[in-house]
Design an enzyme around this catalytic site. Structure first.
Site, PDB file in Angstrom:
ATOM      1  CB  THR A  99      -0.927   0.009   1.234  1.00  0.00           C
ATOM      2  OG1 THR A  99      -1.799  -1.119   1.164  1.00  0.00           O
ATOM      3  CG2 THR A  99      -1.763   1.278   1.277  1.00  0.00           C
ATOM      4  CE  LYS A 174      -5.502  -1.272   1.595  1.00  0.00           C
ATOM      5  NZ  LYS A 174      -4.246  -2.054   1.656  1.00  0.00           N
ATOM      6  CE  LYS A 242       2.088   2.074   4.994  1.00  0.00           C
ATOM      7  NZ  LYS A 242       1.728   1.413   3.701  1.00  0.00           N
TER       8      LYS A 242
END
Length: 290
Positions: A99, A174, A242
Site C-alpha cells: 500500500t 486502496k 501510514k
C-alpha cells in the site's frame, strides 16, 4: 503457469502467507526478506529458495512480487543498488502489493519499462486473516494484458481481483478503501459506546444490524470484540496512519477535503501516545474511555 519461477520480496504479516500460498500452488518460489531469520522461518514452513538480495531473487524470475512497508521501501527494493530492476529480465512481470502512493507506482512502472519489464500496482484488502486464508481482494492498476497474465498468481491467495485502470489506479482504490474503513470504525465506535452505556447486548445488536443497511465487515467481525476490549487482530494503527497519510497527500493534490478521515487520524494519534501503536484499528473505540 506453475512451472514459472516467482520471486516474492517482503515476508511480513501479509507477504509471508501470500508467498506460502504460491508455493502450495506449485510455483517455484524464491523469497527475500530484509530479516534473514524471517526468510529461514518461511523456508522451514514452505518449499522454496532463499535469496540474499532483491536482485538475486529477481534475476531468474518470470514474475516478481513485492509487499513491503512504504514508498521508500518500494523505491529501495526496485531501484536500489541491489534492487529488482538491476537484474529483472526483459518480459518479466513485476507486481507490487505494497500500500503506497500512486506516484511511486507510476515511477516504478516507468523504470520497469526502461528494462522491458511490465508493472502492476496491486494493493490488497482483507488483512492478515485474508492473507492466511487466501481470500484477499486485489485492486490493480496497469494494462489489461498484464492483468490477465497475473491471474494465475492472484488466484493463489485472492478471492477477487479487479483491474481499476492505468498504473496508479490500484493505489487510488486502496486509498478509498482505507477512508471507508476509517469512517465505518468511527461510526461503529460511537454506536457500540452508546449501546453499551444503555445496557444493550452487543452480540444481539450485531446479529440484528448486520443484516440491514448498517451491516459491514467491520460490524460483523469487530463489533463484539470491540465491546469486549480485544484489539489484537493484525492491522495496527501505526500502519493505518501510514495509509491515511498517503490519502491526505493525494487529497491535497486533487484539492479534496477529507474531514472525517482527518478526525479519525487525530484520534489514532492520541491512541498511539497512550501506547496502542500495535493495537488493531478497531481500538478506535477507546477514544471514548472515561
Amino acid at each position: 503457469m506453475t512451472s514459472k519461477t516467482v520471486a516474492f520480496i517482503g515476508l511480513g504479516t501479509m507477504g509471508f502467507p501470500m508467498a506460502g500460498h504460491l508455493a502450495k500452488a506449485g510455483f517455484q518460489v524464491v523469497v527475500y526478506n530484509r530479516t534473514t531469520a524471517t526468510t529461514e522461518k518461511w523456508l522451514n514452513t514452505y518449499t522454496g529458495t532463499l535469496a540474499r538480495t532483491p536482485a538475486e531473487a529477481a534475476q531468474h524470475a518470470d514474475v516478481i512480487l513485492t509487499c513491503v512497508g512504504n514508498d521508500h521501501d518500494v523505491r529501495e527494493v526496485y531501484c536500489g543498488p541491489q534492487g529488482i530492476l538491476s537484474t529483472a529480465r526483459p518480459g518479466s512481470l513485476l507486481i507490487d502489493h505494497t500500500t503506497a502512493s500512486a506516484e511511486v507506482a507510476r515511477e516504478i512502472a516507468a523504470a520497469a519499462a526502461n528494462v522491458s519489464a511490465a508493472f502492476l500496482d496491486a494493493p490488497v484488502s482483507g488483512g492478515e486473516a485474508g492473507a492466511v486464508n487466501g481470500c484477499l481482494t486485489v485492486m490493480v492498476g496497469g494494462s489489461q494484458a498484464n492483468f490477465e497474465q497475473a491471474q494465475p498468481i492472484f488466484a493463489a491467495y485472492a478471492k477477487a481481483s479487479t483491474l481499476m485502470g492505468d498504473v496508479g489506479f490500484g493505489q487510488i482504490t486502496k486509498m478509498a478503501n482505507q477512508i471507508c474503513i476509517a469512517g465505518v470504525l468511527q461510526g461503529l465506535s460511537e454506536a457500540i459506546t452508546l449501546a453499551k452505556s444503555a445496557g444493550l447486548d452487543i452480540e444481539k445488536m450485531t446479529d440484528v444490524l448486520k443484516h440491514g443497511a448498517a451491516g459491514s465487515w467491520q460490524m460483523e467481525n469487530r463489533a463484539v470484540t470491540m465491546a469486549a476490549d480485544k484489539f489484537d487482530f493484525g492491522f495496527a494503527i501505526d500502519w493505518m496512519r501510514k495509509d491515511l497519510a498517503i490519502c491526505f497527500e493525494a487529497a491535497e493534490q486533487y484539492g479534496v477535503a477529507l474531514p472525517l478521515a482527518r478526525q479519525v487520524d487525530a484520534e489514532y494519534e492520541k491512541l498511539q501516545a497512550r501506547g496502542f501503536q500495535r493495537a488493531d484499528t478497531s481500538v478506535l473505540i477507546k477514544q471514548f474511555d472515561k
